[in-house]
Design a protein around this motif. Structure first.
Motif, PDB file in Angstrom:
ATOM      1  N   LEU A  28      29.216  54.517 -15.124  1.00 14.07           N
ATOM      2  CA  LEU A  28      28.793  53.155 -14.802  1.00 14.07           C
ATOM      3  C   LEU A  28      28.457  52.970 -13.326  1.00 14.07           C
ATOM      4  CD1 LEU A  28      31.231  51.075 -17.038  1.00 14.07           C
ATOM      5  CD2 LEU A  28      28.774  51.457 -17.382  1.00 14.07           C
ATOM      6  N   GLU A  29      29.167  53.655 -12.444  1.00 11.11           N
ATOM      7  CA  GLU A  29      28.846  53.525 -11.026  1.00 11.11           C
ATOM      8  C   GLU A  29      27.457  54.081 -10.734  1.00 11.11           C
ATOM      9  OE1 GLU A  29      28.774  52.046  -7.668  1.00 11.11           O
ATOM     10  OE2 GLU A  29      30.756  51.861  -8.598  1.00 11.11           O
ATOM     11  N   ALA A  30      27.101  55.158 -11.401  1.00 12.83           N
ATOM     12  CA  ALA A  30      25.749  55.700 -11.235  1.00 12.83           C
ATOM     13  C   ALA A  30      24.713  54.700 -11.730  1.00 12.83           C
ATOM     14  CB  ALA A  30      25.617  57.020 -11.991  1.00 12.83           C
ATOM     15  N   GLY A  31      25.043  53.991 -12.799  1.00  7.20           N
ATOM     16  CA  GLY A  31      24.130  52.967 -13.285  1.00  7.20           C
ATOM     17  C   GLY A  31      23.984  51.830 -12.299  1.00  7.20           C
ATOM     18  N   ARG A  32      25.111  51.384 -11.744  1.00  3.35           N
ATOM     19  CA  ARG A  32      25.072  50.262 -10.808  1.00  3.35           C
ATOM     20  C   ARG A  32      24.371  50.633  -9.503  1.00  3.35           C
ATOM     21  NH1 ARG A  32      30.238  47.358  -7.918  1.00  3.35           N
ATOM     22  NH2 ARG A  32      30.511  49.459  -7.077  1.00  3.35           N
ATOM     23  N   THR A  33      24.713  51.789  -8.952  1.00  2.00           N
ATOM     24  CA  THR A  33      24.211  52.171  -7.643  1.00  2.00           C
ATOM     25  C   THR A  33      22.766  52.652  -7.679  1.00  2.00           C
ATOM     26  OG1 THR A  33      26.443  52.812  -6.953  1.00  2.00           O
ATOM     27  CG2 THR A  33      24.613  53.673  -5.646  1.00  2.00           C
ATOM     28  N   TRP A  34      22.425  53.424  -8.690  1.00  3.02           N
ATOM     29  CA  TRP A  34      21.137  54.107  -8.694  1.00  3.02           C
ATOM     30  C   TRP A  34      20.172  53.642  -9.777  1.00  3.02           C
ATOM     31  CZ3 TRP A  34      20.803  56.110  -4.191  1.00  3.02           C
ATOM     32  CH2 TRP A  34      21.919  56.677  -3.564  1.00  3.02           C
ATOM     33  N   GLY A  35      20.572  52.662 -10.589  1.00  6.28           N
ATOM     34  CA  GLY A  35      19.660  52.138 -11.594  1.00  6.28           C
ATOM     35  C   GLY A  35      19.418  53.073 -12.762  1.00  6.28           C
ATOM     36  N   ILE A  36      20.369  53.944 -13.060  1.00  3.87           N
ATOM     37  CA  ILE A  36      20.216  54.901 -14.159  1.00  3.87           C
ATOM     38  C   ILE A  36      20.687  54.249 -15.462  1.00  3.87           C
ATOM     39  CG2 ILE A  36      20.896  57.178 -15.012  1.00  3.87           C
ATOM     40  CD1 ILE A  36      21.505  57.906 -12.070  1.00  3.87           C
ATOM     41  N   PRO A  37      19.945  54.374 -16.558  1.00  6.07           N
ATOM     42  CA  PRO A  37      20.408  53.834 -17.840  1.00  6.07           C
ATOM     43  C   PRO A  37      21.763  54.436 -18.226  1.00  6.07           C
ATOM     44  CG  PRO A  37      18.099  54.468 -17.987  1.00  6.07           C
ATOM     45  CD  PRO A  37      18.607  54.993 -16.666  1.00  6.07           C
ATOM     46  N   THR A  38      22.658  53.620 -18.743  1.00  2.00           N
ATOM     47  CA  THR A  38      23.975  54.094 -19.161  1.00  2.00           C
ATOM     48  C   THR A  38      24.115  54.062 -20.674  1.00  2.00           C
ATOM     49  OG1 THR A  38      24.969  51.900 -18.951  1.00  2.00           O
ATOM     50  CG2 THR A  38      25.041  53.330 -17.013  1.00  2.00           C
ATOM     51  N   MET A  39      25.010  54.899 -21.188  1.00  2.00           N
ATOM     52  CA  MET A  39      25.230  54.985 -22.621  1.00  2.00           C
ATOM     53  C   MET A  39      26.698  55.320 -22.875  1.00  2.00           C
ATOM     54  SD  MET A  39      25.875  58.391 -22.675  1.00  2.00           S
ATOM     55  CE  MET A  39      25.933  58.705 -24.435  1.00  2.00           C
ATOM     56  N   GLY A  40      27.147  55.091 -24.118  1.00  2.00           N
ATOM     57  CA  GLY A  40      28.509  55.434 -24.508  1.00  2.00           C
ATOM     58  C   GLY A  40      29.033  54.468 -25.546  1.00  2.00           C
ATOM     59  N   THR A  41      29.865  54.965 -26.438  1.00  2.00           N
ATOM     60  CA  THR A  41      30.397  54.114 -27.517  1.00  2.00           C
ATOM     61  C   THR A  41      31.909  54.284 -27.647  1.00  2.00           C
ATOM     62  OG1 THR A  41      29.751  55.863 -29.073  1.00  2.00           O
ATOM     63  CG2 THR A  41      28.243  53.997 -28.829  1.00  2.00           C
ATOM     64  N   ALA A  42      32.352  55.389 -28.258  1.00  2.00           N
ATOM     65  CA  ALA A  42      33.791  55.554 -28.498  1.00  2.00           C
ATOM     66  C   ALA A  42      34.157  57.027 -28.529  1.00  2.00           C
ATOM     67  CB  ALA A  42      34.187  54.892 -29.811  1.00  2.00           C
ATOM     68  N   VAL A 102      12.427  60.697   8.191  1.00  2.00           N
ATOM     69  CA  VAL A 102      12.954  59.884   9.290  1.00  2.00           C
ATOM     70  C   VAL A 102      12.022  60.068  10.473  1.00  2.00           C
ATOM     71  CG1 VAL A 102      14.885  59.480  10.863  1.00  2.00           C
ATOM     72  CG2 VAL A 102      15.343  60.149   8.497  1.00  2.00           C
ATOM     73  N   VAL A 103      11.589  58.973  11.071  1.00  2.00           N
ATOM     74  CA  VAL A 103      10.705  59.022  12.233  1.00  2.00           C
ATOM     75  C   VAL A 103      11.361  58.231  13.364  1.00  2.00           C
ATOM     76  CG1 VAL A 103       8.428  58.468  13.158  1.00  2.00           C
ATOM     77  CG2 VAL A 103       8.663  59.211  10.766  1.00  2.00           C
ATOM     78  N   ASP A 104      11.639  58.919  14.470  1.00  2.00           N
ATOM     79  CA  ASP A 104      12.307  58.282  15.617  1.00  2.00           C
ATOM     80  C   ASP A 104      13.579  57.558  15.195  1.00  2.00           C
ATOM     81  OD1 ASP A 104      10.314  59.169  17.338  1.00  2.00           O
ATOM     82  OD2 ASP A 104       9.106  57.352  17.086  1.00  2.00           O
ATOM     83  N   GLY A 105      14.314  58.181  14.293  1.00  2.00           N
ATOM     84  CA  GLY A 105      15.591  57.623  13.849  1.00  2.00           C
ATOM     85  C   GLY A 105      15.504  56.601  12.741  1.00  2.00           C
ATOM     86  N   GLU A 106      14.295  56.201  12.353  1.00  2.00           N
ATOM     87  CA  GLU A 106      14.121  55.189  11.316  1.00  2.00           C
ATOM     88  C   GLU A 106      13.735  55.850   9.997  1.00  2.00           C
ATOM     89  OE1 GLU A 106      14.748  51.943  11.612  1.00  2.00           O
ATOM     90  OE2 GLU A 106      15.404  52.311  13.679  1.00  2.00           O
ATOM     91  N   THR A 107      14.458  55.518   8.928  1.00  2.00           N
ATOM     92  CA  THR A 107      14.194  56.109   7.627  1.00  2.00           C
ATOM     93  C   THR A 107      12.893  55.589   7.043  1.00  2.00           C
ATOM     94  OG1 THR A 107      16.569  56.272   7.219  1.00  2.00           O
ATOM     95  CG2 THR A 107      15.129  56.467   5.299  1.00  2.00           C
ATOM     96  N   ALA A 108      12.085  56.510   6.521  1.00  2.00           N
ATOM     97  CA  ALA A 108      10.823  56.126   5.893  1.00  2.00           C
ATOM     98  C   ALA A 108      11.087  55.307   4.641  1.00  2.00           C
ATOM     99  CB  ALA A 108      10.008  57.371   5.549  1.00  2.00           C
ATOM    100  N   SER A 109      10.206  54.400   4.330  1.00  2.00           N
ATOM    101  CA  SER A 109      10.383  53.538   3.158  1.00  2.00           C
ATOM    102  C   SER A 109      10.152  54.329   1.877  1.00  2.00           C
ATOM    103  CB  SER A 109       9.388  52.365   3.215  1.00  2.00           C
ATOM    104  OG  SER A 109       8.060  52.847   3.211  1.00  2.00           O
ATOM    105  N   GLY A 110      10.755  53.841   0.796  1.00  2.00           N
ATOM    106  CA  GLY A 110      10.513  54.416  -0.524  1.00  2.00           C
ATOM    107  C   GLY A 110      11.430  55.539  -0.936  1.00  2.00           C
ATOM    108  N   ALA A 111      12.317  56.007  -0.034  1.00  2.00           N
ATOM    109  CA  ALA A 111      13.170  57.147  -0.364  1.00  2.00           C
ATOM    110  C   ALA A 111      14.579  56.750  -0.757  1.00  2.00           C
ATOM    111  CB  ALA A 111      13.237  58.102   0.831  1.00  2.00           C
ATOM    112  N   LEU A 112      14.931  55.478  -0.619  1.00  2.00           N
ATOM    113  CA  LEU A 112      16.311  55.057  -0.797  1.00  2.00           C
ATOM    114  C   LEU A 112      16.511  54.249  -2.082  1.00  2.00           C
ATOM    115  CD1 LEU A 112      17.057  53.934   2.872  1.00  2.00           C
ATOM    116  CD2 LEU A 112      17.408  56.185   1.838  1.00  2.00           C
ATOM    117  N   GLY A 113      17.774  54.142  -2.489  1.00  2.00           N
ATOM    118  CA  GLY A 113      18.151  53.274  -3.592  1.00  2.00           C
ATOM    119  C   GLY A 113      17.562  53.679  -4.932  1.00  2.00           C
ATOM    120  N   ALA A 114      17.639  52.740  -5.879  1.00  2.00           N
ATOM    121  CA  ALA A 114      17.127  52.996  -7.223  1.00  2.00           C
ATOM    122  C   ALA A 114      15.633  53.274  -7.206  1.00  2.00           C
ATOM    123  CB  ALA A 114      17.439  51.797  -8.123  1.00  2.00           C
ATOM    124  N   GLU A 115      14.919  52.639  -6.301  1.00  2.00           N
ATOM    125  CA  GLU A 115      13.475  52.872  -6.189  1.00  2.00           C
ATOM    126  C   GLU A 115      13.197  54.327  -5.831  1.00  2.00           C
ATOM    127  OE1 GLU A 115       9.684  51.461  -3.386  1.00  2.00           O
ATOM    128  OE2 GLU A 115      11.677  50.569  -3.118  1.00  2.00           O
TER     129      GLU A 115
END
Length: 434
Positions: free
Chosen positions: A182-196, A386-399
């Motif tokens: 579930l933490e992977a689902g919350r943090t990274w936007g990955i579909p979760t599954m599970g029943t019993a 990373v350019v001059d210490g600033e992270t390039a867009s599009g590489a972080l988070g669920a995106e």
């Protein structure tokens, strides 16, 4: 923010301390992260963990608690403590896109900064990319073996609690469809599954009562675990309780190649022709491949996945490959010891292509400009991270995870057919230094 600064080895800081005392800490340097070889028998590797690493670098700060510990343990001098307190990475990082394939010698990550700024990231970079890439590389082989059937990552109970989240992320990038974490689902936007699990069935006086309780909560599209007792009786009970509209049954034991066929025949005879069969039970890529002709609809993989299916670390190293002299010229440097030699110099990697199929990993040494590259004959592999210490867009988070997943699929599509074989063999394409 939780600091990541002490997720490192002591010698990173003692090198900084000595370099500061020598006045060489600001020498412009190029560090390179690469794997000298692939795990035995593997034909390619998969880059994973880049987004996690970039977030960890952003949080690489020596706060009062970290500084107090270093002072108390007399790890470095007071001058170095002052330097660490002000530490912010201000250099450049370029590398392979997350999800990209790599081969022996591929310059996966290149860090350009002053010596001290760059060297202090070694352990963090290696601990992240070595594990995540090992899992992603194993996952990619499993995806190939599954031949389009979906796979779910379910190895949380077979690794550390934080590694479980990283493994789920890496597996999803490599083509897995879902995770149980579930933490992977919350943090990274990955579909979760599970029943019993079996414990739920054992809670009730008999199997049918357990199934009916699960159905009452989750509906008929759920998956019923039918092997707590007798599999054949479990299947019959499952359809009696749910009707022929039952979503799926799960099998976690027995000779799967035989059992799956028997269960499929039984389900069809009971009118449950649309009920799917998912299998678990200590699967790896070879077990999945052995079930290619069986009527399996999906797989759940745990232990083999989160341990890299026999290669729990990708064998990557982080080396100084170039430094700037006083006159501003770059000098390639590297180890020459037997078995651990390093190709020095700043580098530009190109994936050689012929009719859209990968044929070579071409590494241009001394970082020459590669201009007007014809897409039909090659693909530049480095992108700015990373350019001059600033992270390039599009590489972080669920995106970033979704982008890495999509890029991985396109990179695998370039491989020659023999690269997807599970049998032992050399790297799918040769590495050439030019």
């Amino acid at each position: 923010m939780t600091s990541t600064a002490l997720l490192t080895d002591r010698y990173e800081l003692t090198m900084v301390d000595a370099a500061l005392q020598a006045g060489t800490h600001d020498t412009p340097c190029v560090f390179e992260l690469f794997a000298r070889r692939l795990p035995t028998g593997r034909r390619y590797g998969v880059v994973a963990g880049t987004g996690r690493l970039l977030e960890a670098i952003a949080d690489f700060r020596f706060e009062p608690d970290e500084l107090a510990y270093l002072k108390r343990e007399n790890v470095v001098s007071s001058d170095t403590l002052d330097w660490l307190e002000a530490y912010r990475f201000t250099g450049d990082i370029r590398g392979y896109r997350e999800g990209e394939l790599y081969f022996p010698g591929s310059p996966i990550l290149v860090v350009e900064a002053g010596f001290a700024e760059g060297v202090v990231l070694e352990t963090l970079a290696l601990s992240t990319l070595n594990y995540d890439s090992a899992v992603a590389s194993a996952a990619a082989r499993m995806v190939s073996a599954a031949e389009g059937r979906p796979l779910a990552e379910m190895g949380s109970r077979r690794t550390g609690e934080r590694s479980a989240v990283a493994a789920a992320r890496a597996a999803y990038i490599a083509g897995f469809a879902a995770t149980s974490n579930l933490e992977a689902g919350r943090t990274w936007g990955i579909p979760t599954m599970g029943t019993a699990a079996h414990a739920f069935t054992l809670l009730f006086p008999d199997e049918e009562q357990a199934f009916r309780a699960q159905l009452a909560t989750l509906g008929t599209d759920t998956t019923l675990l039918v092997d707590t007792y007798d599999i054949r009786a479990g299947v019959e009970t499952a359809i009696r309780a749910a009707g022929p509209e039952l979503g799926a049954v799960r099998i976690d034991s027995g000779d799967l190649a035989v059992v799956v066929r028997e269960v499929r025949e039984q389900l069809d005879a009971l009118g449950a022709t649309g009920t799917r069969i998912t299998v678990t039970n200590d699967l790896d890529e070879h077990a999945i491949a052995a079930l290619a002709s069986a009527p399996v609809d999906s797989y759940g993989v745990g232990t083999a996945l989160v341990t890299g299916s026999g290669a729990p670390a990708a064998g990557m190293v982080y080396k100084l490959v170039s430094r700037q002299d006083a006159d501003g010229s770059w000098v390639g440097v590297g180890k020459t010891s037997a078995g651990k030699s390093t190709v020095g110099g700043r580098k530009q990697p190109i994936r050689g292509l012929r009719d859209g199929v990968a044929v070579s990993e071409d590494i241009h040494v001394d970082d020459p400009p590669v201009e007007a590259l014809d897409a039909s004959v090659g693909r530049a592999l480095h992108v700015p991270l990373v350019v001059d210490g600033e992270t390039a867009s599009g590489a972080l988070g669920a995106e970033g995870v979704q982008a890495a997943r999509e890029h991985h699929a396109s990179a695998v599509a370039e491989l020659p057919r023999n690269a997807l074989r599970l049998s032992r063999g050399d790297a799918a394409i040769p590495t050439r230094y030019l």
